[in-house]
Design a protein around this motif. Structure first.
Motif, PDB file in Angstrom:
ATOM      1  N   ARG A  29       0.822  -1.210   0.000  1.00 29.19           N
ATOM      2  CA  ARG A  29       0.000   0.000   0.000  1.00 29.19           C
ATOM      3  C   ARG A  29       0.855   1.259   0.000  1.00 29.19           C
ATOM      4  O   ARG A  29       1.977   1.268   0.476  1.00 29.19           O
ATOM      5  CB  ARG A  29      -0.949  -0.013   1.202  1.00 29.19           C
ATOM      6  CG  ARG A  29      -0.260  -0.044   2.545  1.00 29.19           C
ATOM      7  CD  ARG A  29      -1.222  -0.464   3.646  1.00 29.19           C
ATOM      8  NE  ARG A  29      -1.549  -1.879   3.542  1.00 29.19           N
ATOM      9  CZ  ARG A  29      -2.523  -2.480   4.219  1.00 29.19           C
ATOM     10  NH1 ARG A  29      -3.282  -1.773   5.026  1.00 29.19           N
ATOM     11  NH2 ARG A  29      -2.748  -3.764   4.082  1.00 29.19           N
ATOM     12  N   ARG A  31       1.131   4.973   1.514  1.00 29.32           N
ATOM     13  CA  ARG A  31       0.696   5.606   2.759  1.00 29.32           C
ATOM     14  C   ARG A  31       0.882   7.117   2.624  1.00 29.32           C
ATOM     15  O   ARG A  31       2.005   7.590   2.451  1.00 29.32           O
ATOM     16  CB  ARG A  31       1.500   5.052   3.935  1.00 29.32           C
ATOM     17  CG  ARG A  31       1.306   3.546   4.123  1.00 29.32           C
ATOM     18  CD  ARG A  31       2.370   2.934   5.025  1.00 29.32           C
ATOM     19  NE  ARG A  31       2.158   1.508   5.200  1.00 29.32           N
ATOM     20  CZ  ARG A  31       1.541   0.960   6.240  1.00 29.32           C
ATOM     21  NH1 ARG A  31       1.106   1.732   7.222  1.00 29.32           N
ATOM     22  NH2 ARG A  31       1.383  -0.344   6.322  1.00 29.32           N
ATOM     23  N   GLN A  62      -4.203   5.104   3.807  1.00 27.53           N
ATOM     24  CA  GLN A  62      -3.522   3.948   3.237  1.00 27.53           C
ATOM     25  C   GLN A  62      -4.308   3.467   2.019  1.00 27.53           C
ATOM     26  O   GLN A  62      -5.466   3.069   2.142  1.00 27.53           O
ATOM     27  CB  GLN A  62      -3.400   2.827   4.263  1.00 27.53           C
ATOM     28  CG  GLN A  62      -2.614   3.223   5.508  1.00 27.53           C
ATOM     29  CD  GLN A  62      -2.512   2.095   6.501  1.00 27.53           C
ATOM     30  OE1 GLN A  62      -2.992   0.992   6.270  1.00 27.53           O
ATOM     31  NE2 GLN A  62      -1.854   2.358   7.631  1.00 27.53           N
TER      32      GLN A  62
END
Length: 660
Positions: A29, A31, A62
């Motif tokens: 992911r 962030r 996120q």
């Protein structure tokens, strides 16, 4: 949708680049911390194609994208939008090849630039070099191409002539410093010889400035095209800047940290690191000349084996002075060996392309870097493909050594400089072009064939013994547990994306030991900077992600000791990382170990068991059983059903593993 377009959509949904305070990413992911959370449109984020999920954790947005895509999108946002990136320094990696891993880390973001520069230089050589399509250069036959040819050469040459500027940016960012200060330091290294040649009245430089310390002219050292000096200087710069930032604050920090950092690093660079590392190049050049003159074919083989490693470090630039002197006195043995080494690297890269799964990132990277290597610019192929996989680089070096021994036997020499690749024959002395082409063919054949054989051997499935000693069929994709512990219901995980198995079939294990091992056979393709995530590509193309803990990227590598590297070949049970589980728990984080298959449908692999204890190496994911056959279907007589006693007697540990 490419990474750049995806980055644009995410940035727009975040409220624009001005609303981004910082950007980091982990294995799955991106962030983002927004300046104003009210400007973030979460519905727009979730509606973006390829965005798996979106979460808000302690003011941090996120965006779950999955392995590889998260890194590519984060890089696109940094590269094209200038988004600030919080770079976290890695913990020390106690691995003998960590210096090589460092070089790959530094060069990876520069690969597109190298590919473009290499192709432009190859095009310039094709247009401006004689004896390629005729006795006269193309540009002489078509004078209207003169200006265009010069522009092409300038664009390609600038990439490598000003290499310290690019390396300063990338290496300083890798070491956790300000990349723009690194670029400024690289520009200072490049500017010294330019000022020496032409002077700069605005900076009050004399036409030939000199700062003599003993016999050393401080400004007389040429750092253009160098690699190792700039990386070492970037390391020092990042450390100096970090120390100053800890001691200075407020407006004083803004004024003094960049100034003092450049000044202190500049003194160390020009007085110590630069001259010392440039001397290594000169020493390597003289050693190579002595070997070739005194040892004949054996010396040629040793020089051939050493040339590509010298290119990796940039010390091959020290050979230029000797090569020019050899050409002036009759001929150079260095150019034929360089051309053969580049051909060997190109052949190994092309073999990797031929053996890689269709649509894989490695295949596309090999396709784009093989051509520049064949035309004389091997750095993209080495840093992007062969060095990452280790074995193809070693095979290409061995092939170069054999071909270089033949070059020495035939006494092949170049009478001029040129493109050290496929068109290198234009620079070879009359009467030696045939042997030169034969030696290039030998290098290409050995390198391609060796890499192909290595790839076939690597991808050969290993059969594992069953409980009764028989071989278990490894044709079907099966995944083992990477750690001993207790199975956890995935739906109960605190992370919504993991709980929904949004990245692919997922199994969670609460660890009862610190050693995390490989759950499948394959090549390690991802090692996160913080040591908490590892990606493995299996021989059939299945991609497995081992993710240690939830949000453990926040630990910045503390408590994680990686035991493998990108490009390593692993089997089930080989160590990946040692984790201090108590440290993860003390940080308030969940240490659960997730095993995720990221490139198959959710129903393609199913958990073998739910709940209970599991040991490292036990099967946890496998394809679903085939549907039951309809009664009467198939040929042959029906079998009588087994009695319960017979079933109990045949229910061995292997069958439990297969059907539990």
């Amino acid at each position: 949708m490419n990474a750049t377009r995806l980055a644009d959509l995410i940035e727009d949904a975040m409220g624009g680049q001005d609303n981004l305070e910082s950007l980091t990413h982990c294995a799955t992911r991106v962030r983002l911390i927004p300046r104003n959370l009210d400007l973030v449109r979460f519905d727009a984020l979730r509606s973006i194609p390829l965005v798996i999920d979106t979460r808000l954790v302690a003011g941090q947005v996120q965006v779950v994208l999955g392995p590889d895509r998260a890194q590519a999108v984060a890089a696109a946002m940094r590269r094209h939008r200038g988004t600030a990136d919080t770079v976290v320094p890695r913990g020390r990696r106690h691995h003998p090849t960590r210096a090589l891993v460092l070089l790959v880390d530094v060069f990876t973001p520069l690969l597109p630039v190298f590919v473009a520069g290499g192709l432009l230089m190859a095009l310039h050589n094709l247009l401006a070099s004689p004896d390629i399509v005729g006795e006269m250069p193309i540009v002489h036959a078509a004078p209207w191409l003169d200006g265009f040819t010069s522009l092409v050469g300038l664009l390609g040459y600038a990439v490598f002539a000003l290499l310290p500027v690019l390396l300063g940016f990338a290496a300083t960012e890798r070491f956790g410093g300000s990349p723009h200060l690194g670029a400024a330091m690289g520009a200072a290294l490049v500017a010294a010889p330019l000022f020496s040649d032409a002077g700069s009245p605005a900076a009050h430089f004399a036409p030939s400035p000199a700062w003599m310390i003993g016999d050393l002219n401080v400004f007389g050292v040429d750092y253009r095209n160098t690699v190792i000096p700039m990386i070492a200087i970037a390391f020092v710069l990042a450390r100096v800047e970090r120390v100053l930032k800890r001691r200075l604050h407020g407006s004083v920090q803004l004024l003094l940290v960049p100034t003092v950092t450049l000044l202190a690093t500049g003194l160390i660079a020009f007085l110590v690191l630069g001259p010392a590392l440039r001397v290594l190049g000169a020493v390597a050049a003289h050693v190579m000349q002595w070997l070739y003159v005194s040892a004949g074919p054996a010396g040629g083989a040793m020089i051939g084996a050493a040339y590509s490693p010298l290119v990796v470090t940039g010390l091959h630039q020290g050979l230029l002075a000797i090569e020019l002197g050899l050409i002036a006195t009759g001929g150079s043995f260095i150019f034929p060996i360089a051309a053969t080494a580049n051909i060997a690297q190109a052949a190994a890269t092309f073999a990797v392309w031929a053996c890689s799964p269709r649509g894989s990132h490695l295949r596309s990277l090999a396709a784009t870097t093989a051509a520049p290597a064949a035309l004389g610019i091997a750095e993209p192929a080495m840093f992007g493909v062969t060095l990452r996989l280790r074995a193809p680089f070693a095979i290409a070096v061995g092939a170069t050594a054999v071909a270089a021994a033949l070059l020495a036997t035939f006494q092949v020499e170049a009478v001029t400089l040129g493109a050290a690749g496929l068109f290198g024959f234009a620079s070879i002395a009359a009467g030696k072009v045939g042997p030169f082409i034969v030696c290039q063919a030998v290098a290409a054949g050995l390198s391609f064939g060796g890499t192909w054989a290595w790839s076939r051997w690597w991808s050969q499935p290993e059969s594992e013994p069953g409980a009764d000693g028989s071989a278990r069929d490894a044709g079907a994709t099966t995944i083992s547990s990477p750690v001993s512990g207790v199975m956890v219901d995935v739906e109960t995980l605190a992370d919504a994306a993991f709980a929904a198995s949004a990245l692919g079939p997922t199994v969670a294990v609460a660890p009862q030991e610190s050693r995390i091992v490989a759950p499948a056979q394959g090549i390690v393709t991802v090692v996160s900077r913080t040591g908490h995530a590892y990606g493995i590509t299996m021989p059939d193309g299945t991609e497995v992600l081992v993710h240690v803990g939830i949000d453990t990227v926040r630990m910045n590598g503390v408590g994680f000791l990686p035991l493998t590297r990108v490009g390593a070949r692993v089997s089930v049970g080989d160590p990946l990382v040692d984790v201090d589980v108590d440290a993860v728990v003390s940080a308030g984080l969940d240490p659960v170990v997730l095993t995720i298959v990221t490139n198959v449908d959710s129903g393609a692999l199913l958990p073998r068991r739910r709940g209970g204890s599991v040991r490292a190496g036990d099967l946890i994911l496998s394809p679903p059983p085939p549907p039951p056959r309809r009664r009467g279907a198939g040929r042959g007589p029906r079998r009588r059903p087994r009695s319960p006693r017979l079933i109990n007697r045949l229910t061995t540990r292997r069958e439990v593993a297969n059907f539990a």
